[in-house]
Design a protein around this motif. Sequence first.
Motif, PDB file in Angstrom:
ATOM      1  N   GLN A 138      59.655  24.115   3.817  1.00 37.36           N
ATOM      2  CA  GLN A 138      59.487  24.019   5.266  1.00 37.36           C
ATOM      3  C   GLN A 138      60.841  24.182   5.922  1.00 37.36           C
ATOM      4  O   GLN A 138      61.847  23.722   5.381  1.00 37.36           O
ATOM      5  CB  GLN A 138      58.938  22.649   5.676  1.00 37.36           C
ATOM      6  CG  GLN A 138      57.499  22.400   5.288  1.00 37.36           C
ATOM      7  CD  GLN A 138      57.070  21.022   5.761  1.00 37.36           C
ATOM      8  OE1 GLN A 138      57.373  20.032   5.108  1.00 37.36           O
ATOM      9  NE2 GLN A 138      56.383  20.947   6.888  1.00 37.36           N
ATOM     10  N   MET A 157      59.524  12.098   8.496  1.00 34.50           N
ATOM     11  CA  MET A 157      58.116  12.248   8.904  1.00 34.50           C
ATOM     12  C   MET A 157      57.463  13.415   8.170  1.00 34.50           C
ATOM     13  O   MET A 157      56.315  13.323   7.722  1.00 34.50           O
ATOM     14  CB  MET A 157      58.001  12.425  10.420  1.00 34.50           C
ATOM     15  CG  MET A 157      58.227  11.142  11.167  1.00 34.50           C
ATOM     16  SD  MET A 157      58.156  11.241  12.993  1.00 34.50           S
ATOM     17  CE  MET A 157      56.965  12.477  13.317  1.00 34.50           C
ATOM     18  N   ALA A 158      58.183  14.528   8.008  1.00 40.40           N
ATOM     19  CA  ALA A 158      57.642  15.681   7.297  1.00 40.40           C
ATOM     20  C   ALA A 158      57.379  15.339   5.827  1.00 40.40           C
ATOM     21  O   ALA A 158      56.367  15.758   5.259  1.00 40.40           O
ATOM     22  CB  ALA A 158      58.604  16.867   7.401  1.00 40.40           C
ATOM     23  N   GLU A 160      56.694  12.354   4.657  1.00 41.30           N
ATOM     24  CA  GLU A 160      55.551  11.441   4.648  1.00 41.30           C
ATOM     25  C   GLU A 160      54.243  12.216   4.831  1.00 41.30           C
ATOM     26  O   GLU A 160      53.255  11.961   4.134  1.00 41.30           O
ATOM     27  CB  GLU A 160      55.702  10.384   5.747  1.00 41.30           C
ATOM     28  CG  GLU A 160      54.694   9.267   5.672  1.00 41.30           C
ATOM     29  CD  GLU A 160      54.772   8.451   4.383  1.00 41.30           C
ATOM     30  OE1 GLU A 160      53.705   8.012   3.907  1.00 41.30           O
ATOM     31  OE2 GLU A 160      55.881   8.271   3.845  1.00 41.30           O
ATOM     32  N   THR A 161      54.253  13.170   5.740  1.00 43.64           N
ATOM     33  CA  THR A 161      53.067  14.005   5.983  1.00 43.64           C
ATOM     34  C   THR A 161      52.697  14.804   4.743  1.00 43.64           C
ATOM     35  O   THR A 161      51.525  14.961   4.420  1.00 43.64           O
ATOM     36  CB  THR A 161      53.310  14.938   7.185  1.00 43.64           C
ATOM     37  OG1 THR A 161      53.598  14.141   8.332  1.00 43.64           O
ATOM     38  CG2 THR A 161      52.112  15.812   7.456  1.00 43.64           C
ATOM     39  N   ALA A 162      53.700  15.296   4.041  1.00 43.26           N
ATOM     40  CA  ALA A 162      53.461  16.100   2.828  1.00 43.26           C
ATOM     41  C   ALA A 162      52.815  15.267   1.723  1.00 43.26           C
ATOM     42  O   ALA A 162      52.065  15.796   0.912  1.00 43.26           O
ATOM     43  CB  ALA A 162      54.764  16.703   2.343  1.00 43.26           C
ATOM     44  N   LYS A 163      53.106  13.969   1.700  1.00 38.92           N
ATOM     45  CA  LYS A 163      52.511  13.072   0.695  1.00 38.92           C
ATOM     46  C   LYS A 163      51.047  12.787   0.978  1.00 38.92           C
ATOM     47  O   LYS A 163      50.279  12.503   0.072  1.00 38.92           O
ATOM     48  CB  LYS A 163      53.276  11.748   0.630  1.00 38.92           C
ATOM     49  CG  LYS A 163      54.606  11.844  -0.039  1.00 38.92           C
ATOM     50  CD  LYS A 163      55.242  10.477  -0.126  1.00 38.92           C
ATOM     51  CE  LYS A 163      56.629  10.529  -0.706  1.00 38.92           C
ATOM     52  NZ  LYS A 163      57.252   9.208  -0.747  1.00 38.92           N
ATOM     53  N   ALA A 164      50.682  12.812   2.262  1.00 44.33           N
ATOM     54  CA  ALA A 164      49.315  12.436   2.654  1.00 44.33           C
ATOM     55  C   ALA A 164      48.280  13.442   2.210  1.00 44.33           C
ATOM     56  O   ALA A 164      48.490  14.520   1.844  1.00 44.33           O
ATOM     57  CB  ALA A 164      49.252  12.265   4.161  1.00 44.33           C
TER      58      ALA A 164
END
Length: 164
Positions: A138, A157-158, A160-164
Amino acid sequence: MIQSGQAIPSVKTQLINADGTMETTSDAVLGSGLVVFFSVPGAFTPTCHLNHLPSFVANAAKLRAAGVDRIVCAAVNDKHVVKTWAEASGALGEIDFLADGNAELADALGLAKDMSASGMGRRFTRSAALIRDGIMQQIFLEDAPGVTATGAPAILMALETAKA
């Protein structure tokens, strides 16, 4: 501009880290593990020195806890200026630096910006990226002055989002 899924190009550069200064290539520095790579228009410039770099120094432990193996900052300055900036900012040891004195890496990544109107010549666009094993995952760019999309909080934040 480099896109997600593309390999990091191999460009000669100067690495400045806690071990000193050495000649290397961009793919050697950015090619292993999960790397947070951010670029600044210039060492010691106000936004870079007071906002962008400090956000990564302050969040280095959180980034590592999120799985980041290496944090690398690039600037279009010579190795002496970048080394002095790394030392003066207290970032040396937390952040590795790439001195891209001739903007060759900035050009190869498609992140060069002409700042001649303000007397700065060719520089890096303010950016941040997630690179895994030498492949761009990214990339984030600032579309206005300041640090929002490319600071350490946005990268956290990116991640964390990738882990979700």
